[in-house]
Structure formats: structure tokens, C-alpha cells
Design a protein around this motif. Sequence first.
Motif, PDB file in Angstrom:
ATOM      1  N   GLU A  70       0.828  -1.211   0.000  1.00  0.00           N
ATOM      2  CA  GLU A  70       0.000   0.000   0.000  1.00  0.00           C
ATOM      3  C   GLU A  70       0.862   1.260   0.000  1.00  0.00           C
ATOM      4  O   GLU A  70       0.598   2.203  -0.747  1.00  0.00           O
ATOM      5  N   LYS A  71       1.889   1.286   0.830  1.00  0.00           N
ATOM      6  CA  LYS A  71       2.786   2.448   0.896  1.00  0.00           C
ATOM      7  C   LYS A  71       3.517   2.644  -0.432  1.00  0.00           C
ATOM      8  O   LYS A  71       3.579   3.755  -0.966  1.00  0.00           O
ATOM      9  N   CYS A  72       4.065   1.571  -0.968  1.00  0.00           N
ATOM     10  CA  CYS A  72       4.808   1.660  -2.231  1.00  0.00           C
ATOM     11  C   CYS A  72       3.886   2.032  -3.383  1.00  0.00           C
ATOM     12  O   CYS A  72       4.272   2.807  -4.271  1.00  0.00           O
ATOM     13  N   TRP A  73       2.673   1.489  -3.396  1.00  0.00           N
ATOM     14  CA  TRP A  73       1.723   1.827  -4.460  1.00  0.00           C
ATOM     15  C   TRP A  73       1.401   3.313  -4.416  1.00  0.00           C
ATOM     16  O   TRP A  73       1.332   3.972  -5.457  1.00  0.00           O
ATOM     17  N   GLU A  74       1.188   3.853  -3.230  1.00  0.00           N
ATOM     18  CA  GLU A  74       0.877   5.277  -3.108  1.00  0.00           C
ATOM     19  C   GLU A  74       2.020   6.125  -3.660  1.00  0.00           C
ATOM     20  O   GLU A  74       1.791   7.070  -4.421  1.00  0.00           O
ATOM     21  N   GLU A  75       3.258   5.786  -3.315  1.00  0.00           N
ATOM     22  CA  GLU A  75       4.426   6.498  -3.853  1.00  0.00           C
ATOM     23  C   GLU A  75       4.457   6.396  -5.372  1.00  0.00           C
ATOM     24  O   GLU A  75       4.701   7.385  -6.069  1.00  0.00           O
ATOM     25  N   TYR A  76       4.242   5.187  -5.872  1.00  0.00           N
ATOM     26  CA  TYR A  76       4.260   4.937  -7.313  1.00  0.00           C
ATOM     27  C   TYR A  76       3.195   5.771  -8.021  1.00  0.00           C
ATOM     28  O   TYR A  76       3.469   6.444  -9.021  1.00  0.00           O
ATOM     29  N   GLU A  77       1.990   5.746  -7.483  1.00  0.00           N
ATOM     30  CA  GLU A  77       0.897   6.458  -8.130  1.00  0.00           C
ATOM     31  C   GLU A  77       1.155   7.961  -8.158  1.00  0.00           C
ATOM     32  O   GLU A  77       0.929   8.620  -9.188  1.00  0.00           O
ATOM     33  N   ILE A  78       1.635   8.520  -7.076  1.00  0.00           N
ATOM     34  CA  ILE A  78       1.944   9.953  -7.035  1.00  0.00           C
ATOM     35  C   ILE A  78       3.004  10.299  -8.072  1.00  0.00           C
ATOM     36  O   ILE A  78       2.863  11.273  -8.820  1.00  0.00           O
ATOM     37  N   GLU A  79       4.062   9.502  -8.126  1.00  0.00           N
ATOM     38  CA  GLU A  79       5.133   9.764  -9.098  1.00  0.00           C
ATOM     39  C   GLU A  79       4.625   9.692 -10.534  1.00  0.00           C
ATOM     40  O   GLU A  79       4.931  10.550 -11.366  1.00  0.00           O
ATOM     41  N   GLU A  80       3.820   8.691 -10.837  1.00  0.00           N
ATOM     42  CA  GLU A  80       3.295   8.536 -12.191  1.00  0.00           C
ATOM     43  C   GLU A  80       2.329   9.662 -12.555  1.00  0.00           C
ATOM     44  O   GLU A  80       2.335  10.150 -13.692  1.00  0.00           O
ATOM     45  N   ARG A  81       1.507  10.079 -11.621  1.00  0.00           N
ATOM     46  CA  ARG A  81       0.587  11.187 -11.894  1.00  0.00           C
ATOM     47  C   ARG A  81       1.365  12.481 -12.157  1.00  0.00           C
ATOM     48  O   ARG A  81       0.993  13.253 -13.039  1.00  0.00           O
ATOM     49  N   LYS A  82       2.425  12.714 -11.411  1.00  0.00           N
ATOM     50  CA  LYS A  82       3.254  13.909 -11.636  1.00  0.00           C
ATOM     51  C   LYS A  82       3.849  13.882 -13.036  1.00  0.00           C
ATOM     52  O   LYS A  82       3.859  14.892 -13.728  1.00  0.00           O
ATOM     53  N   LYS A  83       4.364  12.725 -13.455  1.00  0.00           N
ATOM     54  CA  LYS A  83       4.958  12.594 -14.789  1.00  0.00           C
ATOM     55  C   LYS A  83       3.960  12.928 -15.886  1.00  0.00           C
ATOM     56  O   LYS A  83       4.308  13.459 -16.922  1.00  0.00           O
ATOM     57  N   ARG A  84       2.698  12.584 -15.664  1.00  0.00           N
ATOM     58  CA  ARG A  84       1.655  12.782 -16.668  1.00  0.00           C
ATOM     59  C   ARG A  84       0.938  14.122 -16.519  1.00  0.00           C
ATOM     60  O   ARG A  84      -0.004  14.404 -17.237  1.00  0.00           O
ATOM     61  N   GLY A  85       1.355  14.923 -15.534  1.00  0.00           N
ATOM     62  CA  GLY A  85       0.717  16.212 -15.319  1.00  0.00           C
ATOM     63  C   GLY A  85      -0.692  16.082 -14.768  1.00  0.00           C
ATOM     64  O   GLY A  85      -1.518  16.975 -14.957  1.00  0.00           O
ATOM     65  N   MET A  86      -0.954  14.982 -14.101  1.00  0.00           N
ATOM     66  CA  MET A  86      -2.285  14.738 -13.529  1.00  0.00           C
ATOM     67  C   MET A  86      -2.295  15.190 -12.066  1.00  0.00           C
ATOM     68  O   MET A  86      -1.243  15.261 -11.441  1.00  0.00           O
ATOM     69  N   PRO A  87      -3.475  15.469 -11.528  1.00  0.00           N
ATOM     70  CA  PRO A  87      -3.554  15.788 -10.096  1.00  0.00           C
ATOM     71  C   PRO A  87      -2.994  14.619  -9.285  1.00  0.00           C
ATOM     72  O   PRO A  87      -3.172  13.463  -9.661  1.00  0.00           O
ATOM     73  N   THR A  88      -2.305  14.936  -8.207  1.00  0.00           N
ATOM     74  CA  THR A  88      -1.689  13.862  -7.410  1.00  0.00           C
ATOM     75  C   THR A  88      -2.602  13.349  -6.317  1.00  0.00           C
ATOM     76  O   THR A  88      -2.207  12.528  -5.527  1.00  0.00           O
ATOM     77  N   ARG A  89      -3.836  13.822  -6.310  1.00  0.00           N
ATOM     78  CA  ARG A  89      -4.795  13.285  -5.340  1.00  0.00           C
ATOM     79  C   ARG A  89      -5.043  11.828  -5.667  1.00  0.00           C
ATOM     80  O   ARG A  89      -5.300  11.459  -6.810  1.00  0.00           O
ATOM     81  N   ILE A  90      -4.928  10.989  -4.649  1.00  0.00           N
ATOM     82  CA  ILE A  90      -5.115   9.560  -4.872  1.00  0.00           C
ATOM     83  C   ILE A  90      -6.374   9.087  -4.185  1.00  0.00           C
ATOM     84  O   ILE A  90      -6.984   9.802  -3.402  1.00  0.00           O
ATOM     85  N   ARG A  91      -6.756   7.846  -4.479  1.00  0.00           N
ATOM     86  CA  ARG A  91      -7.980   7.275  -3.941  1.00  0.00           C
ATOM     87  C   ARG A  91      -8.010   7.366  -2.426  1.00  0.00           C
ATOM     88  O   ARG A  91      -6.985   7.394  -1.774  1.00  0.00           O
ATOM     89  N   SER A  92      -9.197   7.365  -1.885  1.00  0.00           N
ATOM     90  CA  SER A  92      -9.354   7.434  -0.432  1.00  0.00           C
ATOM     91  C   SER A  92      -9.426   6.050   0.150  1.00  0.00           C
ATOM     92  O   SER A  92      -9.894   5.150  -0.418  1.00  0.00           O
TER      93      SER A  92
END
Length: 87
Positions: free
Chosen positions: A65-87
Amino acid sequence: MNFYNYMMKNYLNTDTPGGCLAEDMHEDKEKFPRNNGVKYAGWHRYIRSYLTENEACDNCLEVFEKCWEEYEIEERKKRGMPTRIRS
């Protein structure tokens, strides 16, 4: 970058809980699911189910869960997407 490659790049051969997960993933490299990015929620559920079905311990799931959250934030930043992740 998919989650598998993210873990190999950032955690493999590190003496951390993420490193332990990356090592397990590497040992299972032929079968471990590889996402293609963007559809985060669906792939998160799929990979978590894979880990659960393969009897991952609770600590491993917490690390995922921790690693996925880091991964998702990094990938969203690369794509210029909002870094808000699922709740």
C-alpha cells in the motif's frame, strides 16, 4: 512505468521493507502482474488480489500500500495529472 519496474528501480537490493517486497516480486517475475499505467484503481485491486491469493502476509500488504501510493503519485506527476489519490 509499471509498478513492477518502479519497484525494481527504486527498491530492489535495498535493505528496506520495500526492498523485501521488490525481492519477492523479482523472484516471481514471470507471473507478477504488470500494469500499463493510468488505470490506477483497477490495477491496485488486481495486484493486491494477486498478493493476497499468493498468501502475502499482512506486513507485505501494508508495504505494498505504501509503495503503491508512492508509485501512483510519481506517475501522476509525470503525466501532469492531479496527485490526489484514492481514499
